[in-house]
Design an enzyme around this catalytic site. Structure first.
Site, PDB file in Angstrom:
ATOM      1  N   LYS A   1       0.836  -1.210   0.000  1.00  0.00           N
ATOM      2  CA  LYS A   1       0.000   0.000   0.000  1.00  0.00           C
ATOM      3  C   LYS A   1       0.863   1.249   0.000  1.00  0.00           C
ATOM      4  O   LYS A   1       0.619   2.187  -0.766  1.00  0.00           O
ATOM      5  CB  LYS A   1      -0.904  -0.047   1.241  1.00  0.00           C
ATOM      6  CG  LYS A   1      -1.912   1.076   1.315  1.00  0.00           C
ATOM      7  CD  LYS A   1      -3.217   0.586   1.906  1.00  0.00           C
ATOM      8  CE  LYS A   1      -3.216   0.549   3.424  1.00  0.00           C
ATOM      9  NZ  LYS A   1      -3.606   1.840   3.994  1.00  0.00           N
ATOM     10  N   SER A   2       1.878   1.283   0.848  1.00  0.00           N
ATOM     11  CA  SER A   2       2.734   2.474   0.941  1.00  0.00           C
ATOM     12  C   SER A   2       3.405   2.759  -0.396  1.00  0.00           C
ATOM     13  O   SER A   2       3.472   3.903  -0.859  1.00  0.00           O
ATOM     14  CB  SER A   2       3.830   2.256   1.997  1.00  0.00           C
ATOM     15  OG  SER A   2       3.265   2.159   3.275  1.00  0.00           O
TER      16      SER A   2
ATOM     17  N   ARG B   1       2.777   5.941  -3.252  1.00  0.00           N
ATOM     18  CA  ARG B   1       3.924   6.758  -3.671  1.00  0.00           C
ATOM     19  C   ARG B   1       4.180   6.644  -5.173  1.00  0.00           C
ATOM     20  O   ARG B   1       4.652   7.589  -5.797  1.00  0.00           O
ATOM     21  CB  ARG B   1       5.167   6.363  -2.860  1.00  0.00           C
ATOM     22  CG  ARG B   1       5.103   6.847  -1.400  1.00  0.00           C
ATOM     23  CD  ARG B   1       6.073   6.068  -0.528  1.00  0.00           C
ATOM     24  NE  ARG B   1       6.218   6.587   0.828  1.00  0.00           N
ATOM     25  CZ  ARG B   1       5.386   6.360   1.844  1.00  0.00           C
ATOM     26  NH1 ARG B   1       4.279   5.626   1.654  1.00  0.00           N
ATOM     27  NH2 ARG B   1       5.630   6.853   3.059  1.00  0.00           N
TER      28      ARG B   1
ATOM     29  N   ARG C   1      -8.805  11.506  12.524  1.00  0.00           N
ATOM     30  CA  ARG C   1      -7.365  11.350  12.778  1.00  0.00           C
ATOM     31  C   ARG C   1      -6.619  12.692  12.799  1.00  0.00           C
ATOM     32  O   ARG C   1      -7.017  13.650  12.140  1.00  0.00           O
ATOM     33  CB  ARG C   1      -6.771  10.382  11.740  1.00  0.00           C
ATOM     34  CG  ARG C   1      -7.414   9.007  11.896  1.00  0.00           C
ATOM     35  CD  ARG C   1      -6.858   7.993  10.962  1.00  0.00           C
ATOM     36  NE  ARG C   1      -5.457   7.712  11.236  1.00  0.00           N
ATOM     37  CZ  ARG C   1      -4.685   6.992  10.447  1.00  0.00           C
ATOM     38  NH1 ARG C   1      -5.181   6.485   9.336  1.00  0.00           N
ATOM     39  NH2 ARG C   1      -3.435   6.766  10.765  1.00  0.00           N
TER      40      ARG C   1
ATOM     41  N   SER D   1       7.273   8.888  12.497  1.00  0.00           N
ATOM     42  CA  SER D   1       6.210   8.788  11.505  1.00  0.00           C
ATOM     43  C   SER D   1       6.743   8.985  10.092  1.00  0.00           C
ATOM     44  O   SER D   1       7.236  10.062   9.742  1.00  0.00           O
ATOM     45  CB  SER D   1       5.117   9.824  11.781  1.00  0.00           C
ATOM     46  OG  SER D   1       4.287   9.944  10.643  1.00  0.00           O
TER      47      SER D   1
ATOM     48  N   ASP E   1       2.188  -1.422  11.789  1.00  0.00           N
ATOM     49  CA  ASP E   1       0.853  -1.824  11.320  1.00  0.00           C
ATOM     50  C   ASP E   1       0.521  -3.274  11.658  1.00  0.00           C
ATOM     51  O   ASP E   1      -0.588  -3.732  11.392  1.00  0.00           O
ATOM     52  CB  ASP E   1       0.752  -1.623   9.800  1.00  0.00           C
ATOM     53  CG  ASP E   1       0.768  -0.149   9.427  1.00  0.00           C
ATOM     54  OD1 ASP E   1       0.415   0.689  10.281  1.00  0.00           O
ATOM     55  OD2 ASP E   1       1.147   0.167   8.285  1.00  0.00           O
TER      56      ASP E   1
ATOM     57  N   LYS F   1      -4.245   5.291  14.907  1.00  0.00           N
ATOM     58  CA  LYS F   1      -4.295   4.653  13.577  1.00  0.00           C
ATOM     59  C   LYS F   1      -5.751   4.661  13.088  1.00  0.00           C
ATOM     60  O   LYS F   1      -6.551   5.453  13.566  1.00  0.00           O
ATOM     61  CB  LYS F   1      -3.724   3.237  13.655  1.00  0.00           C
ATOM     62  CG  LYS F   1      -2.223   3.223  13.943  1.00  0.00           C
ATOM     63  CD  LYS F   1      -1.438   3.834  12.819  1.00  0.00           C
ATOM     64  CE  LYS F   1       0.047   3.888  13.108  1.00  0.00           C
ATOM     65  NZ  LYS F   1       0.782   4.655  12.109  1.00  0.00           N
TER      66      LYS F   1
ATOM     67  N   ARG G   1      -7.430  -3.674   9.500  1.00  0.00           N
ATOM     68  CA  ARG G   1      -6.472  -4.609  10.100  1.00  0.00           C
ATOM     69  C   ARG G   1      -7.047  -5.305  11.341  1.00  0.00           C
ATOM     70  O   ARG G   1      -6.644  -6.417  11.683  1.00  0.00           O
ATOM     71  CB  ARG G   1      -5.161  -3.903  10.421  1.00  0.00           C
ATOM     72  CG  ARG G   1      -4.476  -3.345   9.178  1.00  0.00           C
ATOM     73  CD  ARG G   1      -2.998  -3.076   9.397  1.00  0.00           C
ATOM     74  NE  ARG G   1      -2.497  -2.068   8.482  1.00  0.00           N
ATOM     75  CZ  ARG G   1      -2.199  -2.271   7.198  1.00  0.00           C
ATOM     76  NH1 ARG G   1      -2.354  -3.460   6.662  1.00  0.00           N
ATOM     77  NH2 ARG G   1      -1.739  -1.282   6.445  1.00  0.00           N
TER      78      ARG G   1
HETATM   79  C1  S3P Z   1       2.735   4.729   6.334  1.00  0.00           C
HETATM   80  C2  S3P Z   1       3.290   5.085   7.526  1.00  0.00           C
HETATM   81  C3  S3P Z   1       2.787   4.611   8.826  1.00  0.00           C
HETATM   82  C4  S3P Z   1       1.863   3.404   8.666  1.00  0.00           C
HETATM   83  C5  S3P Z   1       0.864   3.597   7.570  1.00  0.00           C
HETATM   84  C6  S3P Z   1       1.584   3.794   6.247  1.00  0.00           C
HETATM   85  C7  S3P Z   1       3.317   5.248   5.078  1.00  0.00           C
HETATM   86  O1  S3P Z   1       2.062   5.649   9.445  1.00  0.00           O
HETATM   87  O2  S3P Z   1       1.192   3.151   9.883  1.00  0.00           O
HETATM   88  O3  S3P Z   1      -0.001   2.491   7.464  1.00  0.00           O
HETATM   89  O4  S3P Z   1       3.006   4.743   3.994  1.00  0.00           O
HETATM   90  O5  S3P Z   1       4.120   6.207   5.163  1.00  0.00           O
HETATM   91  P1  S3P Z   1       2.786   6.739  10.418  1.00  0.00           P
HETATM   92  O6  S3P Z   1       3.674   7.562   9.589  1.00  0.00           O
HETATM   93  O7  S3P Z   1       1.643   7.529  10.987  1.00  0.00           O
HETATM   94  O8  S3P Z   1       3.503   5.919  11.451  1.00  0.00           O
END
Ligand code: S3P
Length: 446
Positions: free
Chosen positions: A30-31, A35, A131, A175, A327, A354, A399
């Site tokens: 996903k991350s 991007r 959030r 973060s 996560d 989260k 999750r």
């Molecule tokens: C993420 C960073 C994390 C993670 C999220 C995805 C990212 O969050 O929990 O699911 O893609 O940069 P935080 O930056 O709030 O820790």
């Protein structure tokens, strides 16, 4: 209102027991998928992506960039073609940008929007609207960007784009989203923008920027990672192979560990060292995990992971693993519930902000299922025991839904999991893949 928020709820009913066997590939990371769209859109030239996650979150990001004038083909079986418009080629969207459930999209976009010649409002679903956004709005304001939020720094968030000033930001929390937000804003600043992080967090933004030919410097300052870039450069299109998401693989890693007679292989999983805490923690608990076919794909390490059943034991989770497995704690709590002895997690207060308050929601659900799980302000104390039948709530958190699915492998009766529609944000095909692997899961509308 999104489809995830209709009056009809999607529940899972999972029958107890089962063994896991087979070889599978879970959906794309996903991350990295988020991007790939963002950086591909602001690059010069055509970026082609394979293995893109066709989940609601990443699709919302794709739509957001389409509405800013970027031509994007797909997704088609994980293939996406992005015709980049260059760093300054995005156009003002007609309305608000809806990013669904994705904190990552909202926070990274905030940084990117800070450098545009227009204003934009970012909104999201019910969970995202609760959030905290001041963690990005405040440092962006320090860069001279005008930002409006709802009370207490919640979404919607309006970013009045312009020319951000370069900055140095010493992040108070670990973060990757905050780090990435500031680096993306820094692309548009004249001069060097830098951040230090209190503990290493996922570095996909840095790796991918470098992949696009943009220089990002990383060094240690006072024991902390210091990351910097010089604004005003260019990104040049590349091809991206998105590995399978270790955060999605994690559910099956725990499942095969706790279910008897299990032996599975998860294919092509990304094991970036800023994401592999789940492997380290499970191994400390006694899991039987073997990494096979290690290779590097587009700057990210990728492996096949073989997991066999094991007798897990409770541990004190080392705090340095927390950001590396951030996560994965909901499913690690299920592993702890099935382990012999007590597991203690500390230093994980970020779990409370989260997609849900993952400390409280998991403690409530585990208690409902007969486990002695005591929440603390920054973690949990879980005594391994016998999981029972029961009905648990996800609080719209994908999750949480997938974690309690795995709990049924060791429960004495069926587990009903309420409100599971959000699983589609990160793991399309979760129910089918789980069934194929040997989990007795059915969907029901309620
Ligand atoms: C993420 C960073 C994390 C993670 C999220 C995805 C990212 O969050 O929990 O699911 O893609 O940069 P935080 O930056 O709030 O820790």
């Amino acid at each position: 209102m999104s489809t995830n928020e209709s009056n009809q709820t999607l529940n899972y009913i999972v029958q107890p027991g089962g063994e896991l066997t087979g070889s599978f590939r879970v959906p794309g990371d996903k991350s990295i998928s988020h991007r790939s769209i963002m950086l591909g859109s602001i690059a010069n030239g055509v970026t082609e992506v394979q293995g893109f996650l066709e989940g609601d979150d990443a699709l919302a990001t794709l739509e957001a960039f389409r509405s800013m004038g970027v031509e994007i083909e797909g997704p088609d079986n994980g293939y996406v073609k992005i015709k980049g418009v260059g760093l300054n080629g995005l156009q003002a969207p007609e309305g608000e940008l809806y990013v669904g459930n994705a904190g990552t999209a909202m926070r990274l976009l905030a940084g990117l929007m800070a450098g545009q010649g227009f204003s934009v409002t970012l909104t999201g679903d019910r969970s995202l609207t609760k959030r905290p956004m001041n963690r990005v709005a405040n440092p962006l304001r320090d860069m001279g960007v005008k930002i409006d939020t709802a009370p207490e720094g919640r979404p919607p968030m309006t970013i009045h784009g312009g020319k951000p000033n370069p900055t140095h930001y010493d992040m108070p929390m670990a973060s990757a989203q905050v780090k990435s937000c500031l680096l993306l804003a820094g692309l548009y600043a004249d001069g060097i923008t830098s951040v230090t992080e209190p503990a290493p967090t996922r570095d996909h933004t840095e790796r991918m920027l470098r992949g696009f030919g943009y220089e990002v410097a990383t060094k240690k300052v006072g024991g902390k990672n210091h990351i910097s870039l010089n604004g005003g450069g260019e990104l040049n299109a590349i091809n991206i192979d998105v590995p399978a998401d270790i955060s999605s693989a994690a559910f099956f890693m725990v499942a095969a560990s706790i279910a008897p007679n299990s032996d599975i292989t998860l294919q092509h999983v990304g094991i970036n060292p800023t994401r592999d805490g789940i492997i380290s923690i499970l191994k400390l608990m006694g899991a039987d995990i073997t990494l096979l076919n290690e290779q590097e794909v587009g700057g990210e390490p990728v492996v096949d992971i073989r997991i066999r059943s094991a007798n897990l034991k409770g541990i004190n989770i080392p705090e340095e693993y927390v950001p590396l497995a951030i996560d994965e704690f909901p499913v690690l709590f299920v592993a702890a519930a099935c382990a012999e002895g007590t597991t203690v997690l500390t230093g994980a207060e970020e779990l409370r902000v989260k997609e849900s308050d993952r400390i409280q929601v998991m403690a409530d659900g585990l208690q409902t299922l007969g486990i002695d799980a005591q929440p603390t302000p920054d973690g949990m104390v879980i005594k391994g025991g016998q999981l029972t039948s029961g009905e648990v709530e996800t609080h719209d958190d994908h999750r949480i839904a997938m974690s309690f699915t795995m709990a049924a492998l060791r429960s004495t009766g069926p587990i009903t999991i309420k409100n599971c529609a959000h699983v589609a944000t990160s793991f399309p095909g979760f129910v089918e893949l789980s069934q194929k692997a040997g989990i007795r899961i059915e969907e029901s509308e309620g």
